[in-house]
Motif scaffolding. Structure first.
Motif, mmCIF file in Angstrom:
data_model
loop_
_atom_site.group_PDB
_atom_site.id
_atom_site.type_symbol
_atom_site.label_atom_id
_atom_site.label_comp_id
_atom_site.label_asym_id
_atom_site.label_seq_id
_atom_site.Cartn_x
_atom_site.Cartn_y
_atom_site.Cartn_z
ATOM 1 N N TYR A 178 33.562 51.858 -4.573
ATOM 2 C CA TYR A 178 33.003 53.168 -4.260
ATOM 3 C C TYR A 178 32.846 53.937 -5.567
ATOM 4 C CZ TYR A 178 34.649 52.381 0.576
ATOM 5 O OH TYR A 178 34.890 51.887 1.831
ATOM 6 N N ALA A 202 28.877 48.654 -2.074
ATOM 7 C CA ALA A 202 30.063 48.959 -1.280
ATOM 8 C C ALA A 202 30.077 48.149 0.011
ATOM 9 C CB ALA A 202 30.107 50.454 -0.962
ATOM 10 N N LEU A 203 28.900 47.947 0.605
ATOM 11 C CA LEU A 203 28.800 47.177 1.843
ATOM 12 C C LEU A 203 29.194 45.714 1.621
ATOM 13 C CD1 LEU A 203 27.956 47.060 4.838
ATOM 14 C CD2 LEU A 203 25.626 46.559 4.049
ATOM 15 N N THR A 247 33.201 46.001 0.662
ATOM 16 C CA THR A 247 34.075 46.625 1.669
ATOM 17 C C THR A 247 33.247 46.930 2.922
ATOM 18 O OG1 THR A 247 35.123 47.722 -0.232
ATOM 19 C CG2 THR A 247 35.879 48.372 1.965
ATOM 20 N N THR A 293 32.137 53.110 2.935
ATOM 21 C CA THR A 293 30.886 52.358 2.822
ATOM 22 C C THR A 293 29.798 53.000 3.656
ATOM 23 O OG1 THR A 293 32.007 50.271 2.367
ATOM 24 C CG2 THR A 293 29.786 50.136 3.303
#
Length: 263
Positions: free
Chosen positions: A61, A171-172, A175, A181
């Motif tokens: 993030y 981020a996807l 996480t 996300t």
């Protein structure tokens, strides 16, 4: 009434009202709420940009106000595409590097101009309400004439929107089940929709065409952007609060205030 002839220039003068307004509704509420909303964005934005810590979490993030991170002082995972073109010499907060791009786009945005002209400068505070200014020059003099470079900030805003979308996809990948996300994804969607709904984008797609039938692809693009343009105001507010919310959430995760499985 001012008399003019073909040889004499038009004299610009404010309408002379003997009373402040004849309106009986709460006309002051809209500019007040706008003032508070924009002020909250300015206060948070200044704090976030100058806060050079806790803008990156190991869950991939990165806080939107600090993206892209382009110096070696940035954590390795926060560097955009793993690059650090500004090298070692730059040690200031990363948000300062890109502040002028999204900031300039919003500052010169047609909707935001109306908003802060009315709420901060009272020019005018509302329809049919007297304002404190005696002269009217529009945007023909410095510094307001600089508002005309809005289109060029639009190109920069497209780039920033793509970078935020890249951050959300990253981020996807790392996480996929994290709340952060999906907050970053929502923010990227709203930021890009707001950018595409811009009046300049609508003009660029097909503003100078005389025959839509000869340019079917551009006509379809213009139709899509025109539909977004009708929602430019709510998208401006939604994206403004989404970028603040996403930035603040990432900082909470980076500081350990919010932890997994909620992060």
């Amino acid at each position: 009434m001012t008399q003019t002839t073909p040889e004499s220039p038009v004299r610009r003068q404010r309408a002379q009202l003997k009373v402040r307004t004849l309106r009986t509704d709460n006309w002051w509420l809209a500019p007040l709420l706008t003032f508070l909303g924009l002020s909250s964005f300015l206060v948070y934005g200044v704090w976030a940009i100058f806060d050079g810590s806790y803008y990156y979490a190991p869950s991939e993030y990165i806080a939107p106000f600090s993206s892209p991170c382009l110096a070696t002082s940035c954590p390795e995972g926060a560097r955009f595409l793993g690059l650090a073109p500004f090298g070692d010499w730059y040690a200031l907060p990363p948000g300062l590097l890109i502040l002028g791009l999204p900031g300039g786009f919003r500052l010169t945005c047609y909707y935001y101009r109306k908003s802060y002209y009315r709420s901060f400068w009272l020019s005018p505070p509302a329809c049919s309400v007297q304002e404190p200014h005696g002269k009217y020059t529009g945007e023909t003099r410095f510094p307001l004439i600089v508002q005309n470079i809005h289109r060029y900030f639009f190109y920069a805003a497209i780039l920033i929107g793509l970078i935020l979308a890249y951050d959300a996809v990253l981020a996807l990948i790392h996480t996929p089940t994290g709340l952060g996300t999906w907050i970053l994804i929502l923010n990227a969607v709203l930021i890009n929709l707001y950018t595409l709904s811009c009046h300049s984008c609508r003009h660029i797609t097909a503003g100078r065409l005389n025959h839509f039938s000869r340019h079917p692809v551009r006509y379809r693009a213009w139709t899509f952007v025109s539909k977004l343009n009708a929602k430019h105001q709510p998208l401006a507010w939604a994206s403004m609060f989404s970028v603040m919310g996403a930035d603040f959430y990432v900082r909470l995760v980076a500081k350990g205030i919010v932890n997994f499985p909620f992060a």
